[in-house]
Design an enzyme around this catalytic site. Sequence first.
Site, PDB file in Angstrom:
ATOM      1  N   ARG A   1     -10.217 -11.854   2.361  1.00  0.00           N
ATOM      2  CA  ARG A   1     -11.185 -13.321   1.986  1.00  0.00           C
ATOM      3  C   ARG A   1      -9.925 -14.488   2.048  1.00  0.00           C
ATOM      4  NH1 ARG A   1     -11.692  -9.429  -3.931  1.00  0.00           N
ATOM      5  NH2 ARG A   1     -11.442  -7.898  -2.445  1.00  0.00           N
TER       6      ARG A   1
ATOM      7  N   LYS B   1       1.119  -0.770  -0.293  1.00  0.00           N
ATOM      8  CA  LYS B   1      -0.054   0.075   0.360  1.00  0.00           C
ATOM      9  C   LYS B   1       1.415   1.512   0.101  1.00  0.00           C
ATOM     10  CE  LYS B   1      -3.947  -1.603   2.566  1.00  0.00           C
ATOM     11  NZ  LYS B   1      -5.525  -1.724   1.565  1.00  0.00           N
TER      12      LYS B   1
HETATM   13  N1  BES Z   1      -8.174  -3.929   5.040  1.00  0.00           N
HETATM   14  C1  BES Z   1      -8.489  -3.469   2.874  1.00  0.00           C
HETATM   15  C2  BES Z   1      -9.837  -2.664   3.061  1.00  0.00           C
HETATM   16  C3  BES Z   1      -9.561  -1.002   3.511  1.00  0.00           C
HETATM   17  C4  BES Z   1      -9.203  -0.570   2.247  1.00  0.00           C
HETATM   18  C5  BES Z   1     -10.397  -1.232   4.811  1.00  0.00           C
HETATM   19  C6  BES Z   1      -9.025   1.170   2.732  1.00  0.00           C
HETATM   20  C7  BES Z   1     -10.371   0.825   4.644  1.00  0.00           C
HETATM   21  C8  BES Z   1      -9.910   1.179   4.101  1.00  0.00           C
HETATM   22  C9  BES Z   1      -8.383  -4.343   2.145  1.00  0.00           C
HETATM   23  O1  BES Z   1      -7.405  -5.421   2.602  1.00  0.00           O
HETATM   24  C10 BES Z   1      -8.002  -3.991   1.257  1.00  0.00           C
HETATM   25  O2  BES Z   1      -6.682  -3.680   1.231  1.00  0.00           O
HETATM   26  N2  BES Z   1      -8.888  -4.165   0.008  1.00  0.00           N
HETATM   27  C11 BES Z   1      -7.958  -3.947  -1.088  1.00  0.00           C
HETATM   28  C12 BES Z   1      -8.976  -5.298  -2.285  1.00  0.00           C
HETATM   29  C13 BES Z   1      -8.312  -4.904  -3.467  1.00  0.00           C
HETATM   30  C14 BES Z   1      -6.608  -4.464  -3.440  1.00  0.00           C
HETATM   31  C15 BES Z   1      -8.851  -5.230  -4.614  1.00  0.00           C
HETATM   32  C16 BES Z   1      -8.595  -2.633  -1.237  1.00  0.00           C
HETATM   33  O3  BES Z   1      -9.820  -2.175  -1.273  1.00  0.00           O
HETATM   34  O4  BES Z   1      -7.901  -1.604  -2.020  1.00  0.00           O
HETATM   35 MN    MN Z   2      -5.440  -6.111   1.806  1.00  0.00          MN
END
Ligand code: BES
Ligand code: MN
Length: 505
Positions: free
Chosen positions: A339, A265
């Site tokens: 997931r 990230k």
């Molecule tokens: N924990 C995050 C989701 C999240 C992101 C919650 C920002 C709150 C704020 C999750 O594990 C994640 O990173 N999801 C990705 C999925 C994507 C790679 C398909 C996302 O939402 O960017």
């Molecule tokens: Mn994630």
Amino acid sequence: MNFELKTLDLTAAASLKNDVLIVLVSAAFKPARDTVSGLIAQARKSGDLDATPAKILSLWRADGVAAGRVLLVSTGEGHARQVRQAVTAAVASLKSAAPKSLTLWMEEASEQRLHAATQAVADTSYVYTATKPTAKANLLKRVVLGLPTVSQTKAAKSDFDHACALVAGVALAKEWGNRPANHATPSMLAKVAQTLGKKPRLRCEVLGPDQIHKLGMGSFAAVAQGSREPMRFIVLHYNGAAKSVAPTVLVGKGITFDTGGISIKPAAGMDEMKFDMCGAASVLGTFEALAQLQPAINVVGLIPTCENMPGGQALKPGDVVTSMSGQTIEVLNTDAEGRLILCDALTYAKRFKPCAVIDIATLTGACVVSLGHVRSGLFSASDELAHALQAAGEAALDPCWRLPLDDEYAEALKSNFADVANVGGRDGGAITAAKFLQRFAKDYPWAHLDIAGSAWKSGAAKGATGRPVGLLLHYLLGTEHKRQPKPTAVEPKSATRRRAPTRLA
Ligand code: BES
Ligand code: MN
Ligand code: ZN
């Protein structure tokens, strides 16, 4: 913080020796002949008591009132939301006064108003201190909730108990949500669960890496492999009903820190990924509340918990892993890790022959784009379960909103190299995530709550909200009288089975 419910007319409320007296004044309030009523009548007449909800008139050392401060607070029509707003404003205005005790008086209770009032006091006075020793701790220890008549306090008793249990559950969820990742590791979450497991009718098992591998949870284990913190799989049982009563299973995402892994990230705001275990925290909080209330239901809590880290051992984009269900998964993005840990927990859930399985996860940024920070995302193929959860959310002022699960959305998850890919495109990201989970939840009624937008606040008020403990508790208590095949046979407390703690790697 200790809440008490008391029958108090305004005269009695005025003579109670607490530091502060908060009087909730709705538009319908009819002043009687007592001192506080007199003050309200005068203030109304002179235009000093603004009838707008949450407007406060603050009095100091008022004649005939034992409390040093009196806050007259308008609640408009007195709806639960307005009560929450009013109590939040009132308690927030007392921050510098730091009262140790307060009386909160309301003319007429209802389940929702009681919940709103107690939760607002607890939320507004909460101070995080676990890693901030210089923080001015919350000194508020005693809160007396006053209702004017004996019949009202009698009628409100069970709602009040529910409200107090909810306060405790939300507090636990907030506390663990807020702790930074180095103070809330998977092993530490497991300890919290084990402590809960000692309470009446509760039991806890914690599985370590060897047992998790042995179960074939290849998808969960793949996420954990990039971290030096050992993963844990937490199993909590609450047994309040006969063994023959099918349990509800709650599954909470317990990523104690989500860097994204190799699909790392951006740095800005990454600290907030310590909140990525808020689903797990909401399960722990719900069990805390169940322990206090002891309802005649059975509930199982499952928490897969680990860190999502990059590193020499970490899962790589393109890797194919085998889940406990046997389905293979192509990991196109290691940041879609929630997931991957949930799918194995959903497969594990089958063994309990559940009446329903609800997973709770800070799963997608896309859900935040869809619903913002007000409503959690709700997904379910079962109309009955979806309606019950939606209704519980409304009643608990912890609302959610149903999103679709059309099969066409699953097209995006096709893979050339495995049964399924772990991400679709950007479009409909909250829905494709839910479609992924649905593949593993075919054997029972299932619902998924995406709490990415509701579990915590950013900015100056950064912190966990404790949601959706309110929704979950309300839903579970609603199942109490629904699924009883026969009069509840409660196990005597002393006979509660308890397993010997397992040694972990
Ligand atoms: N924990 C995050 C989701 C999240 C992101 C919650 C920002 C709150 C704020 C999750 O594990 C994640 O990173 N999801 C990705 C999925 C994507 C790679 C398909 C996302 O939402 O960017
Ligand atoms: Mn994630
Ligand atoms: Zn995550």
